[in-house]
Design a protein around this motif. Sequence first.
Motif, mmCIF file in Angstrom:
data_model
loop_
_atom_site.group_PDB
_atom_site.id
_atom_site.type_symbol
_atom_site.label_atom_id
_atom_site.label_comp_id
_atom_site.label_asym_id
_atom_site.label_seq_id
_atom_site.Cartn_x
_atom_site.Cartn_y
_atom_site.Cartn_z
ATOM 1 N N PRO A 1 45.394 27.270 72.449
ATOM 2 C CA PRO A 1 45.890 27.869 72.383
ATOM 3 C C PRO A 1 46.315 29.204 73.907
ATOM 4 N N ARG A 2 45.189 29.394 74.092
ATOM 5 C CA ARG A 2 45.257 30.565 75.463
ATOM 6 C C ARG A 2 44.925 29.391 76.795
ATOM 7 N N TYR B 1 34.305 20.228 87.147
ATOM 8 C CA TYR B 1 33.580 19.749 86.133
ATOM 9 C C TYR B 1 33.398 18.463 86.510
ATOM 10 N N ARG C 1 35.683 26.487 89.506
ATOM 11 C CA ARG C 1 35.792 25.652 88.691
ATOM 12 C C ARG C 1 35.958 24.519 89.047
ATOM 13 N N SER D 1 30.037 22.102 82.745
ATOM 14 C CA SER D 1 30.885 22.322 83.938
ATOM 15 C C SER D 1 30.320 23.069 85.102
ATOM 16 N N LEU D 2 30.546 23.268 86.185
ATOM 17 C CA LEU D 2 30.068 23.126 87.095
ATOM 18 C C LEU D 2 31.084 24.433 87.410
ATOM 19 N N GLY D 3 30.272 25.797 88.502
ATOM 20 C CA GLY D 3 30.946 27.573 88.201
ATOM 21 C C GLY D 3 30.046 27.892 89.828
ATOM 22 N N PHE E 1 26.170 26.028 83.424
ATOM 23 C CA PHE E 1 24.708 25.792 82.173
ATOM 24 C C PHE E 1 25.161 25.322 80.520
ATOM 25 N N PRO F 1 39.029 20.280 79.850
ATOM 26 C CA PRO F 1 38.550 21.868 80.002
ATOM 27 C C PRO F 1 39.276 22.209 78.742
#
Lengths: 211, 767
Positions: free
Chosen positions: A207-208, A143, A141, A131-133, A103, A178
């Motif tokens: 942070p995550r 990239y 994932r 970004s590839l999914g 996307f 990422p």
Amino acid sequence: MTLRGNSRLARLAAILAFAPVLVSAAPPAELSVQIVDKAGIPLRDAVIEIARPAGDTRPVAFGWRNAMAQRDLAFIPGTLIVPQGSVVAFPNLDKVRHSIYSFSKPARFKIDLYGRDQTRTQRFDISGSVSLGCNIHDAMRGYIRVVSTPYAAKTDAGGNAQIPGLGRGSYSVVVWHPTLAGAGNEWRGQLSAVPGQRSRIVVSIQPRAAR
Amino acid sequence: MKGWLRRLAVRSRTLGGRIALLFIALLALVMTTIMVVAGSGIGLFAHQAAGRDLASNARVFERILSDRESQMAQAAGVVARDFGFREALATGDRATVASALVSLRERTQAQEVAVIELDGRLIPSAEGRQIDGAAIVASLNEGRDTGVVRLDGTLAMAAAVPVELPDLIGWLVVIKPLGPQEIAELARLSAVQVQGRVVERARLDPALAGLALGEVGELETADGAVLTQVSALQPMQAGIEPRLVLVYPLALAMQGFSKLQWLLALIGLGGAVAGAWLGLRIAQDISRPLGSLAQAVRQYGAGTVAKVPVAGASELRSLARSFNGMVNAVEERERQITHASLHDSLTGLPNRRFFIEKLDRAVARQTAGNRNLIAFIDVDDFKAINDTLGHPMGDALLRHVARVLQERFPEAMVARFGGDEFGLLLPGLEPDADCANVARSIDAALNNDVLIDGRQLALSCSFGIAVGPQDAVDSDNLLKCADLALYRAKNDGKGTFHFFEPALDEEASRRRHLEIDLRRAIRDGEFELYFQPLYSLTEERVKGFEALIRWPHPQRGMISPVDFIPIAEESGLIVQLGEWVLREACHHAATWPDNISVAVNISPRQLMGDGLQQCVVQALAATGLAPTRLELEITESVFIGSIERTLKLLHGLRSLGVRVALDDFGTGYSSLSYLRSFPFDKLKIDQSFVRALDDDASAHAIVRAITTLADALSMETLAEGVESAEHRETLRQAGCQMIQGYLISKPMTAAAASAFIASAPKREVAA
């Protein structure tokens, strides 16, 4: 300002190229950079791009294939740097089928399910990160960093990357990863490089992702 | 119940009452203790159980909440991973995204569904929601993707799922309300009826805020005591601290247990009542037989023969049996004692006491037409029979008498009075009955030859008869009459009978008076001694005098010894009299010449006593009379009795030097063995033989035999009652050495005796 810096570097490079005796003792020009986070932990698979100095005509090409394979329900390599306008192959080395999508703004596409030992290709005309999914394997994932400069590399497990062809100088640098905090997961800045000396760039990550 | 208690109170002094009271008290104590302990135990247990219920309920609540949130997350996850939804998000197609959110909200019946981007920006399903996106993202960044958030100012539960394109670009958040209605709905799912609410920590009551998290506390509220627990819920929004408050009314918690306590109390009460009843029963089982036993003992003590029923427990039965056995044994012993006290063991006849009782009753009924005859029967010379033939023979004789009397008079009461005396009562004699015939019948039955142990015996009985009411109107006097009649019969010469006559009574009265006079006479010294010479045919001189007592009565003149000596013998006065005679005789004899001795009669009664030898010694010492000049005359009757003792006494006297003569020889139970065992100094031939010399040749032969015998045994012979010279000569020829009698002289006073001695030589010449 950037242009002026670049021309000075280019002039210097030209002088050096024409004075082989003088520089024969010096190592080949290569820029060594390490990316760490604020905690000092090296960041792997971060992409470092250094803008082409003014007048530089070096073709944008890298020593690896423009291919993002799928093996063991993962993209191999996880992060791939390709020159702008290149066509990237997506060979399926798994026994299962995959359906690759993106996307991301530089390239929005969706490749329908394809099976083992089949290859699909996609052309990337716009620089930026993609970004590839896999539509059926959420955990996958991948990239692809589409670049317009030949001076780009990704860090190894020690957060180190060597960018050949660049000598002493101050460069405009973009670091992408990422998990990087900031717009487009990018860090932009200037780097004063000294040959034989490793430059360290400290970036902040989301942070995550830091957890 | 009231009467029952009163009875119990009355009985508290009795054994049964005490047992029952103790039983009830103990039971009540035990029951009360059990109820208190069990009750408080149940209370404690209930309290703890309620606390545990509450704590587990809190866990259930949290679990249910987390389940709900998971469900919400699941539902959201489907949308978040939807390719189309992600595409719409990626392409910035806000309208599509919003419609997808609304669709999700309705499907999950959520209050709100929104996408929160990483920077906190919000894409809500509807406008106007107050959601703090940044605070929620802060929480999500720390990994808390379910929990409590604040929606429009109130707390709600929420779950978030990441939206990845494929990189995380934000969160899809589903929010559901957490109001009272929802909590109540949740509460219905739990086992116990607790009330709950979710509030922010800052808004907690101070009382609740003080409670440690997860601890069960007890609070007093307006609706009563409640158990309460405050536990933390996970927030999904930074800056809020949601708390789950669970309240469990204690009354509700204890409801089931209070029923249990009531049941326990009921069981306790029932147990106490049953125990009391049982205690009373046991007490009665013990006290009733004891009561009847006590009553029986009282009755028995009062004289009735009382037995107790043998029933109840084995110990009580055994006690009753023992008691009845004891009653029987006592009865039997009493009967034996009564029999022994009223009967004679030798003959089995009623004794004197029984006889008198029977007589008393008979006399009480007697009239002229209903007379009573009593006979006093005495076996003659029973003592001699006993002594000569032995006691077994004597006993056999008594039994014979008893049997004969019973056989002859089956309608009469025959009793043994003791010794050889028997009584016979013949009640209910008709007016024309012949009493003399009865007397003859007794006489015929008793005065007979009998064969006892193969030996023929001449049984001789004397008896006196009295008849009421003509002789006496009461039993004492009737007995006295019969006794007097017996006495008379004995005096008449034994082996006969006598009816009571008033004269007998007069005679008895005379004898009584005589006895009284006799005592006075001894005291006043009214007696006199007379002396009768004892003449020696061989030496032709008076060799001594026999002292003879005389009683010159002041009113009645001279009384013969024949009259008063028997009375003195019977009354025992003879001992005193004898001593006086002995002293007086010695006193006079001491004044006489040395060749003249004195002879004193000694009564059998004196010989039986212990004082004779002493008396003799004293008399001799007091008068200075030589012992050889004193001669004691004893009759044959002294040998009826303890012969050894008598012989010993006589030997003792002879060793003093005193001479002993056997008086009235030939009249009594003379036995030659006496003569052999005791060498008398002199035999006095009874005057009956002397008198018989006149017309009985055999008398001459007897006298001759006596003198020959005496000679052979070296004894002197003296003949009494010599009145004529012919007698004297006959006796002289028969070899008799001495004589006594009127031929020589009548008894004379002491003074006359002295004169007689003085004149002796002249008379000797005259003779």
